[in-house]
Design a protein around this motif. Sequence first.
Motif, PDB file in Angstrom:
ATOM      1  N   ALA A 211       2.175 104.214 -18.565  1.00 11.82           N
ATOM      2  CA  ALA A 211       1.698 105.331 -17.642  1.00 11.82           C
ATOM      3  C   ALA A 211       2.249 106.401 -17.071  1.00 11.82           C
ATOM      4  CB  ALA A 211       1.681 104.575 -15.930  1.00 11.82           C
ATOM      5  N   ASN A 212       3.446 106.252 -17.323  1.00  9.19           N
ATOM      6  CA  ASN A 212       4.438 107.483 -16.518  1.00  9.19           C
ATOM      7  C   ASN A 212       4.017 108.733 -17.292  1.00  9.19           C
ATOM      8  OD1 ASN A 212       5.284 105.426 -15.150  1.00  9.19           O
ATOM      9  ND2 ASN A 212       8.095 106.242 -16.097  1.00  9.19           N
ATOM     10  N   THR A 213       3.827 108.839 -18.183  1.00 13.95           N
ATOM     11  CA  THR A 213       3.196 109.822 -19.390  1.00 13.95           C
ATOM     12  C   THR A 213       1.865 110.266 -18.639  1.00 13.95           C
ATOM     13  OG1 THR A 213       4.395 108.308 -20.925  1.00 13.95           O
ATOM     14  CG2 THR A 213       2.874 110.143 -22.104  1.00 13.95           C
ATOM     15  N   PHE A 214       1.090 109.457 -18.401  1.00 10.67           N
ATOM     16  CA  PHE A 214       0.042 109.653 -17.938  1.00 10.67           C
ATOM     17  C   PHE A 214      -0.235 110.412 -16.965  1.00 10.67           C
ATOM     18  CE2 PHE A 214      -1.296 107.384 -21.656  1.00 10.67           C
ATOM     19  CZ  PHE A 214      -3.121 107.829 -22.022  1.00 10.67           C
ATOM     20  N   LEU A 215       0.677 109.930 -16.272  1.00 15.39           N
ATOM     21  CA  LEU A 215       0.982 110.492 -14.047  1.00 15.39           C
ATOM     22  C   LEU A 215       1.448 111.989 -14.925  1.00 15.39           C
ATOM     23  CD1 LEU A 215       2.439 107.375 -12.299  1.00 15.39           C
ATOM     24  CD2 LEU A 215      -0.161 108.201 -12.007  1.00 15.39           C
ATOM     25  N   LYS A 216       2.699 112.178 -16.172  1.00 20.03           N
ATOM     26  CA  LYS A 216       3.529 112.851 -16.158  1.00 20.03           C
ATOM     27  C   LYS A 216       2.021 114.248 -17.055  1.00 20.03           C
ATOM     28  CE  LYS A 216       6.142 116.237 -17.517  1.00 20.03           C
ATOM     29  NZ  LYS A 216       7.798 117.172 -15.973  1.00 20.03           N
ATOM     30  N   ALA A 217       1.315 113.766 -17.487  1.00 24.01           N
ATOM     31  CA  ALA A 217       0.300 114.370 -18.342  1.00 24.01           C
ATOM     32  C   ALA A 217      -1.475 115.173 -17.188  1.00 24.01           C
ATOM     33  CB  ALA A 217       0.102 113.288 -19.827  1.00 24.01           C
ATOM     34  N   LYS A 218      -1.142 114.361 -16.037  1.00 26.88           N
ATOM     35  CA  LYS A 218      -2.131 114.427 -15.269  1.00 26.88           C
ATOM     36  C   LYS A 218      -1.755 115.921 -13.908  1.00 26.88           C
ATOM     37  CE  LYS A 218      -5.392 111.130 -14.121  1.00 26.88           C
ATOM     38  NZ  LYS A 218      -5.453 109.707 -13.086  1.00 26.88           N
ATOM     39  N   GLY A 219      -0.265 116.181 -14.506  1.00 29.87           N
ATOM     40  CA  GLY A 219       0.739 117.413 -13.563  1.00 29.87           C
ATOM     41  C   GLY A 219       1.314 116.681 -12.567  1.00 29.87           C
ATOM     42  N   HIS A 220       1.502 115.453 -12.487  1.00 28.14           N
ATOM     43  CA  HIS A 220       2.063 114.971 -11.221  1.00 28.14           C
ATOM     44  C   HIS A 220       3.615 114.822 -11.437  1.00 28.14           C
ATOM     45  CE1 HIS A 220      -1.420 112.939  -8.973  1.00 28.14           C
ATOM     46  NE2 HIS A 220      -1.616 112.468 -10.113  1.00 28.14           N
ATOM     47  N   LYS A 221       4.230 115.198 -10.169  1.00 29.44           N
ATOM     48  CA  LYS A 221       6.032 115.754 -10.491  1.00 29.44           C
ATOM     49  C   LYS A 221       6.359 113.716 -10.721  1.00 29.44           C
ATOM     50  CE  LYS A 221       6.052 119.468  -8.540  1.00 29.44           C
ATOM     51  NZ  LYS A 221       5.320 120.380  -7.846  1.00 29.44           N
ATOM     52  N   ILE A 222       7.167 112.989 -11.689  1.00 31.51           N
ATOM     53  CA  ILE A 222       6.958 112.669 -11.736  1.00 31.51           C
ATOM     54  C   ILE A 222       8.959 112.000 -11.889  1.00 31.51           C
ATOM     55  CG2 ILE A 222       5.532 111.045 -13.007  1.00 31.51           C
ATOM     56  CD1 ILE A 222       6.972 111.194 -15.755  1.00 31.51           C
ATOM     57  N   GLY A 223       9.134 112.656 -11.764  1.00 33.99           N
ATOM     58  CA  GLY A 223      10.684 113.308 -11.669  1.00 33.99           C
ATOM     59  C   GLY A 223      11.737 113.338 -12.959  1.00 33.99           C
ATOM     60  N   LYS A 224      12.862 113.812 -12.607  1.00 31.53           N
ATOM     61  CA  LYS A 224      14.020 114.676 -13.879  1.00 31.53           C
ATOM     62  C   LYS A 224      13.997 113.347 -14.488  1.00 31.53           C
ATOM     63  CE  LYS A 224      17.461 116.949 -15.828  1.00 31.53           C
ATOM     64  NZ  LYS A 224      18.001 116.458 -16.829  1.00 31.53           N
ATOM     65  N   PRO A 225      14.773 112.019 -13.539  1.00 29.98           N
ATOM     66  CA  PRO A 225      14.959 110.787 -14.735  1.00 29.98           C
ATOM     67  C   PRO A 225      13.873 110.634 -15.528  1.00 29.98           C
ATOM     68  CG  PRO A 225      15.958 110.681 -12.685  1.00 29.98           C
ATOM     69  CD  PRO A 225      14.632 111.617 -12.533  1.00 29.98           C
ATOM     70  N   ASN A 226      12.209 110.263 -14.770  1.00 29.76           N
ATOM     71  CA  ASN A 226      11.372 109.730 -15.755  1.00 29.76           C
ATOM     72  C   ASN A 226      10.500 110.369 -16.810  1.00 29.76           C
ATOM     73  OD1 ASN A 226      11.548 107.282 -13.411  1.00 29.76           O
ATOM     74  ND2 ASN A 226      11.113 108.917 -12.339  1.00 29.76           N
ATOM     75  N   THR A 227      10.666 111.962 -16.766  1.00 32.03           N
ATOM     76  CA  THR A 227      10.778 112.639 -17.630  1.00 32.03           C
ATOM     77  C   THR A 227      11.433 112.851 -19.079  1.00 32.03           C
ATOM     78  OG1 THR A 227       9.583 114.388 -16.023  1.00 32.03           O
ATOM     79  CG2 THR A 227       9.875 115.110 -18.505  1.00 32.03           C
ATOM     80  N   ASP A 228      12.856 112.119 -18.353  1.00 30.33           N
ATOM     81  CA  ASP A 228      13.869 111.997 -19.799  1.00 30.33           C
ATOM     82  C   ASP A 228      13.767 111.066 -20.497  1.00 30.33           C
ATOM     83  OD1 ASP A 228      14.685 114.449 -18.750  1.00 30.33           O
ATOM     84  OD2 ASP A 228      16.654 113.757 -17.538  1.00 30.33           O
ATOM     85  N   LEU A 229      13.418 110.294 -19.767  1.00 28.93           N
ATOM     86  CA  LEU A 229      13.176 108.893 -20.294  1.00 28.93           C
ATOM     87  C   LEU A 229      11.992 108.396 -21.082  1.00 28.93           C
ATOM     88  CD1 LEU A 229      14.158 105.476 -20.923  1.00 28.93           C
ATOM     89  CD2 LEU A 229      11.686 105.291 -19.395  1.00 28.93           C
ATOM     90  N   ILE A 230      10.962 109.358 -21.480  1.00 28.56           N
ATOM     91  CA  ILE A 230       9.971 109.571 -21.738  1.00 28.56           C
ATOM     92  C   ILE A 230      10.503 110.289 -22.907  1.00 28.56           C
ATOM     93  CG2 ILE A 230       7.765 110.811 -22.341  1.00 28.56           C
ATOM     94  CD1 ILE A 230       7.295 110.242 -19.822  1.00 28.56           C
ATOM     95  N   LYS A 231      11.491 111.156 -22.797  1.00 29.58           N
ATOM     96  CA  LYS A 231      11.510 112.121 -23.939  1.00 29.58           C
ATOM     97  C   LYS A 231      12.448 111.530 -24.512  1.00 29.58           C
ATOM     98  CE  LYS A 231      11.645 116.727 -21.530  1.00 29.58           C
ATOM     99  NZ  LYS A 231      12.450 118.001 -20.943  1.00 29.58           N
ATOM    100  N   GLU A 232      13.559 110.327 -24.435  1.00 24.93           N
ATOM    101  CA  GLU A 232      14.367 109.815 -25.009  1.00 24.93           C
ATOM    102  C   GLU A 232      13.811 108.515 -26.059  1.00 24.93           C
ATOM    103  OE1 GLU A 232      17.234 107.669 -22.301  1.00 24.93           O
ATOM    104  OE2 GLU A 232      17.505 106.417 -24.078  1.00 24.93           O
ATOM    105  N   ILE A 233      12.729 107.659 -25.561  1.00 25.00           N
ATOM    106  CA  ILE A 233      12.260 107.395 -25.794  1.00 25.00           C
ATOM    107  C   ILE A 233      10.963 107.500 -27.544  1.00 25.00           C
ATOM    108  CG2 ILE A 233      10.470 105.532 -25.973  1.00 25.00           C
ATOM    109  CD1 ILE A 233      10.777 104.875 -23.233  1.00 25.00           C
ATOM    110  N   SER A 234      10.623 109.212 -26.843  1.00 22.79           N
ATOM    111  CA  SER A 234       9.564 109.127 -28.136  1.00 22.79           C
ATOM    112  C   SER A 234       9.604 110.693 -27.870  1.00 22.79           C
ATOM    113  CB  SER A 234       7.966 109.415 -27.398  1.00 22.79           C
ATOM    114  OG  SER A 234       7.124 110.162 -27.720  1.00 22.79           O
TER     115      SER A 234
END
Length: 410
Positions: free
Chosen positions: A231-254
């Motif tokens: 869901a965080n990935t889709f929220l980010k894709a929709k343009g929501h500001k999900i914050g650095k730790p959550n964006t970093d986690l997406i990058k770390e996992i995938s």
Amino acid sequence: MQDKEYLNIEDVNTVGKTVLVRIDVNSPIDPASKRILDDNRFRSHKQTFNKLRNSKVVVIAHQSRPGRNDFTTTEQHANKLSEILQRPVEYIDDIFGTRARQKIQKMETGDIIFLENVRFYSEEVLQRDPQTQGETIIVNKLTPYFDYFIMDAFAAAHRSQPSIVGFPQKIPSISGCLMEKEIKTLQKIKKEFKNTYFVLGGVKIKDSIDVINHLLENKTAEKIFVTGVVANTFLKAKGHKIGKPNTDLIKEISDTKQIQQAKKILKKHKNKIETPKDVAIEQNGQRKDIPINKIPQNKMIQDIGIETIADFTDKFKNCQAIVMNGPAGVFEKQKFAIGTNELVRTAAELNAYTIIGGGHICTAAEDACTKKQYDHISTGGGALMQFFTNKKLPALQALKNSKQKFKTKY
Ligand code: 3PG
């Protein structure tokens, strides 16, 4: 037997034979104590082991993936299996080296040996075609010791790895009881499915986005609800500001490609994807639910929010079938298990076909209500989802090809 596409444990005589059994006991591990948190997958293989009481049984399995904090030895898994089967299971700190091979050679009928985590062997994590996997060192070293390869790891059936598709190239192969039960049940249920909702959570972003794409392109899914890191990935894709730790986690996992991929899916199928309206974070040791336009930029998202739970569960009432896979949040922490628990509890009460899949969410389903309330609880997460995309399961293909190849040896 001639008409069957692949053979199962009932079709061959395993008495006195040496068999290599691939199981999937990849389990949630407590981050602090490193103990196995749930033994569901162990219990699901019981019938297969009971059928092999008079064989020499060598077990091969994985736990997690390299780089993850639950990537551990299978020593504890061997003990857990022994406890569940009420039979001795000997763990060997080796996969295909001299020690393992000498032990296998000295086995007696009724013995069970559990090899080390197969993903400690680097080639195991590469996904390649079955022919290539059939020529790997692990397959060549172990093949001479076995009469049959028994595939019982339905939960890993979507992986084209040596321990799944390599051995059937070299050893006559059959399905175990769990594999057989999962395939038969799912085939039957799938025929009757219509107006199906999928709820996808967890952390396997790449797998999930791939599955979502297929489910929408081939019109298997009427709607898809996303939770967890998906869901965080889709929220980010929709343009929501999900914050650095959550964006970093997406990058770390995938990787960020998945965000681009999610954007493409949203562009084409906007009305089919349901994303959270709010999320839960930790503040001063407490759970706090926050609307998605107010997510603090320095906090980890740990669950879907209460409003989202109400919204999703209300929409569930419109479906005729629902398939759920992956937790909605960090369900190991009680205050962030609310999303996962509420979604599975609601699914159990629906007047619809319900399928729950994957290790983590099954634990939640068990905690929330009795298993009887679901049409099927699958041990598979990714494998279950791949089944619904209509993509072929490599493990099943390998069993079918093995039957053709070893006709005279069964
Ligand atoms: C699972 O838990 O889905 C299976 O054990 C497969 O694990 P993997 O996604 O690490 O291959």
